[in-house]
Design a protein around this motif. Sequence first.
Motif, short mmCIF file in Angstrom:
data_model
loop_
_atom_site.label_atom_id
_atom_site.label_comp_id
_atom_site.label_asym_id
_atom_site.label_seq_id
_atom_site.Cartn_x
_atom_site.Cartn_y
_atom_site.Cartn_z
N THR A 263 -2.27 6.23 14.69
CA THR A 263 -2.40 5.05 15.53
C THR A 263 -2.04 5.35 16.97
OG1 THR A 263 -0.15 4.49 14.93
CG2 THR A 263 -1.89 3.39 13.71
N TYR A 264 -1.31 6.43 17.18
CA TYR A 264 -0.90 6.72 18.56
C TYR A 264 -1.84 7.74 19.19
CZ TYR A 264 1.51 10.46 16.01
OH TYR A 264 1.81 11.51 15.19
N ALA A 265 -1.82 7.75 20.52
CA ALA A 265 -2.77 8.57 21.25
C ALA A 265 -2.31 10.00 21.40
CB ALA A 265 -3.00 7.95 22.63
N THR A 266 -3.04 10.92 20.77
CA THR A 266 -2.89 12.35 21.08
C THR A 266 -4.30 12.81 21.38
OG1 THR A 266 -3.33 13.07 18.82
CG2 THR A 266 -1.03 12.66 19.42
N TRP A 267 -4.48 13.82 22.18
CA TRP A 267 -5.85 14.18 22.54
C TRP A 267 -6.66 14.58 21.32
CZ3 TRP A 267 -8.11 18.79 21.52
CH2 TRP A 267 -7.29 19.90 21.28
N GLN A 268 -5.98 15.17 20.34
CA GLN A 268 -6.71 15.57 19.13
C GLN A 268 -7.32 14.37 18.44
OE1 GLN A 268 -3.60 16.59 19.92
NE2 GLN A 268 -3.29 18.73 19.40
N ASP A 269 -6.49 13.37 18.20
CA ASP A 269 -6.98 12.19 17.49
C ASP A 269 -7.90 11.35 18.36
OD1 ASP A 269 -5.85 12.86 15.14
OD2 ASP A 269 -4.17 11.49 15.26
N ASN A 270 -7.63 11.33 19.67
CA ASN A 270 -8.52 10.59 20.56
C ASN A 270 -9.92 11.18 20.51
OD1 ASN A 270 -6.14 9.38 21.33
ND2 ASN A 270 -5.98 10.47 23.28
N LEU A 271 -9.97 12.50 20.53
CA LEU A 271 -11.26 13.17 20.52
C LEU A 271 -11.95 12.97 19.17
CD1 LEU A 271 -13.35 15.04 21.77
CD2 LEU A 271 -11.93 16.99 21.18
N THR A 272 -11.19 13.13 18.10
CA THR A 272 -11.76 12.92 16.77
C THR A 272 -12.30 11.49 16.66
OG1 THR A 272 -10.21 14.48 15.86
CG2 THR A 272 -11.27 13.02 14.30
N PHE A 273 -11.51 10.54 17.11
CA PHE A 273 -11.96 9.14 17.09
C PHE A 273 -13.29 8.99 17.81
CE2 PHE A 273 -11.75 5.53 20.25
CZ PHE A 273 -12.41 4.61 19.45
N GLN A 274 -13.36 9.53 19.00
CA GLN A 274 -14.58 9.33 19.79
C GLN A 274 -15.77 10.09 19.19
OE1 GLN A 274 -16.46 7.14 22.09
NE2 GLN A 274 -14.30 7.05 22.55
N LEU A 275 -15.52 11.26 18.62
CA LEU A 275 -16.63 12.00 18.02
C LEU A 275 -17.20 11.24 16.83
CD1 LEU A 275 -15.44 15.72 18.17
CD2 LEU A 275 -17.04 14.53 19.66
N ILE A 276 -16.32 10.70 16.02
CA ILE A 276 -16.80 9.95 14.87
C ILE A 276 -17.50 8.67 15.33
CG2 ILE A 276 -16.14 8.74 12.75
CD1 ILE A 276 -15.89 11.72 12.46
N ARG A 277 -16.94 8.03 16.34
CA ARG A 277 -17.60 6.84 16.88
C ARG A 277 -18.99 7.20 17.41
NH1 ARG A 277 -18.64 2.98 20.75
NH2 ARG A 277 -18.61 4.43 22.48
N THR A 278 -19.06 8.34 18.07
CA THR A 278 -20.34 8.80 18.60
C THR A 278 -21.36 8.96 17.48
OG1 THR A 278 -19.17 9.95 20.34
CG2 THR A 278 -21.44 10.59 20.00
N LEU A 279 -20.90 9.53 16.36
CA LEU A 279 -21.82 9.71 15.23
C LEU A 279 -22.20 8.36 14.62
CD1 LEU A 279 -20.13 12.83 13.65
CD2 LEU A 279 -22.45 12.75 14.60
N HIS A 280 -21.24 7.45 14.58
CA HIS A 280 -21.54 6.13 14.01
C HIS A 280 -22.57 5.35 14.83
CE1 HIS A 280 -17.68 5.64 11.38
NE2 HIS A 280 -18.41 6.66 11.04
N VAL A 281 -22.52 5.54 16.15
CA VAL A 281 -23.45 4.77 16.97
C VAL A 281 -24.72 5.56 17.31
CG1 VAL A 281 -21.60 3.36 17.94
CG2 VAL A 281 -22.45 5.32 19.22
N ALA A 282 -24.75 6.82 16.90
CA ALA A 282 -25.97 7.61 17.15
C ALA A 282 -27.13 6.91 16.45
CB ALA A 282 -25.80 9.02 16.61
N GLY A 283 -28.23 6.78 17.13
CA GLY A 283 -29.38 6.09 16.55
C GLY A 283 -29.29 4.58 16.72
#
Lengths: 340, 145, 316
Positions: free
Chosen positions: C236-256
């Motif tokens: 739940t807290y911000a670390t660059w690792q989890d922030n990046l993972t979050f955004q990458l998965i979000r990117t995949l979810h909204v792809a298309g």
Amino acid sequence: MGYKKIKKDQLKTLFNELSKDCSLFVPSGSKGYVGFDPWDGNSADFTEWYGNTTIPPKALFFPPVEAMLRFRKGEAGYEIEELLPNGRPQIVFGVRPCDARALKITDILFSDTYRDPYYLKRRENATIVGLACNEPCDTCFCTSLDISPGESQDVDLLCTDIGDELLMEAVSDKGEDLLSKMSGLSDASGEEESKAKQLGESAKEKITRQIDTSGLLDKMRSSFENREYWEDVSRKCMSCGICTYVCPTCHCFDICDENNKKDGKRVRNWDSCKFPLFTRMPMENPRHEKWRRIRQRYHHKFEYFQMNFEAIACTGCGRCIRECPVNVDVTEIIGGIQAL
Amino acid sequence: MEESNWEPKVIGFLCHWCSYAGADLSGSARLEYPHNIRIIRIPCSGRVDPMFILRALQNGVDGVLVSGCHPGDCHYQSGNFHARRKFAVINRLLKYVGIEPERVQFSWVAASEGPKMAQVIKEFVEGVRKVGPNRLFKDEKKDGE
Amino acid sequence: MENRLKEEAGKLLKEGKVDYIVGYGKGTVNLRTSPLITNKEEDLEGLVINPFIANNLSRYPVELKGRVGIVVKGCDSRSLTSLMQDKKVKREDLIIFGIPCEGVVDLKKLAGQIGAEIDRVTDAEKEGENLTLQVDGSKKTIPFRDVIFDKCYGCEHPTPLEYDVLLGSEVTPNLDIEKSLEKIKALDDMDTPERWDYWKEQFSKCIRCYGCRNVCPACFCERCFVDVNMPQWVATYATWQDNLTFQLIRTLHVAGRCSDCGECERACPVGIPLRSLQRKMVEEVKDLFGHEVGIDKDAPPVFSHYEATDPDEFMK
């Protein structure tokens, strides 16, 4: 001690000196947003472009993420290691009067019946050097909350930009102490003093946005049951946490334990009442609908905080207005309540 | 672990009906493949969430192999076709953000392809060995300090 | 245009054909506009159409109960169509006002161009190819195309594809793909570790306010995977690792599903170039599956169907 002054082109030298035995933070835009960053020896020209930071100085005392303690399962049970801040003195240079007031407001909370050692230790070790606003932003409304852009009693040392020089005035003992340690200063003349005062006055006049706080407490109370009003003003809100995270006085946090098999740490991080999952961890967020969450934010700032600590938890810095992607405006909301 | 005796550690997400059986077959045929792989059996390659791959990498494995039935052979008829679309974009995105392409591989291996499974694992592990230990998510800094 | 919108929207509310009108109103900050969502006829006077209508409003009908009259630009209309494909909104519940769009002003760019804070600009008007501004009381003219969002240079459908009422006449695309993809090209040209370091640095700034997710019309999950805690995919807290993972998965979810409306990047308070991720995936999805977002409302979402002939060469 009276007023001192320093040439702006001497700031770099001053910063280099100050940062020798303490951590010095100055406004910087190098990361793509404006925030207080550790002094990197590069450019001290922020006085030329800096309105205010996006991330408020609260982040230096109440960081977005902080490890509070580490735990390890040993032979005789858990061993706990508290992770308090290291106690290195800090100087924060360029804090605007609104943010300085905001720190005083969060001080009240973090030193209430429970004294928060993490926050307070950092605060004790910090000297706040304020920078008066000559050019307030379009979103500013600090004057409505008894704050002057040109003066501050909430800082340790106050600077005013009078052209080629910064005028400096010690406000507290800490500031006096810091001022006496600075080199490259010269005495300011009475003329320069009055110029600073004048700049402050004209800055005040430039602020046009305002909220009316008279009788607000009662108005807030009676607005609580006005569901229609809150539904109306919250309709465009996207329920993100931007306004709360850029707010200099918002202070809600979540605590979680991150553990591996035998060891782990307890982490505290910012949380926002705008999130549907806020306070979900004990049981449930009682504010299911968006309008209840919006109402909570404004009631907390303008009613509950005032009831508990006799202060409004807003300083008119205008960050929430500026950063909100859908332009939810606190002055509009409070104006609307006053007009109900 | 010392750099000199570092051995890659990779994870394989293998589908129950084909690739996992393929790995079984290579075992029963006494074919050798590197012991560097830890296999996790999944019902279908369609079950693979991109989160599995990223979490594995974040937790420090050096490579992730995903393998399922050949197109047309899916036990659930279309699971691997859907998976293939996902894999295609995952593959492109991971490359784009700077994850070495050798670290993540997608393969089709049938239940009858024991030798192929052994070969795929061998080649994959060698590829990972070439790019070295996974330091992508490593951080000297402690959280929050 | 504005008057026609007010008139038509008023009629819809009066006749009870819609429950809400979702459009743009004047913002409370210089130059900015703000979503105007109302069920009251008298509020419609505040509706505006100008080159500053940055918000993508297509997210609102998902949340509002009832029938909605909504104002959309080209990119927004494709988001809306994508939501129809995902069955998040029904076409028959919407009356769509289409705005042919020549580009929307990026206020950060504008500030850079005039070398002053946006606060100093008191008035701005589009006149032909130029934007005429009042800065600190004096007039200033700058080419309009210099201050529009990067996404606008790459906009192939400036006129909404799906509408009931078109406000104004169709706009022909004025493409400068290269300029639109400049940042992405720069990333493509880096070598692999350099790219990783770039994103690592960017996501070290992230404070997890979820602005990007919450303004995104393609992020419509009722419970986002980051809010799931059994299992806890990301902390739940911000670390660059989890922030990046979050955004990458979000990117995949909204792809298309991403129509390159650029709202994520615009919302980000710490200036992470999120569009460089999202727009890249728009390109990839098009390249891989020939899928363009929000073109055909009856087509299935790109990841809920497949072709036997889908690209396979990356499979080993």
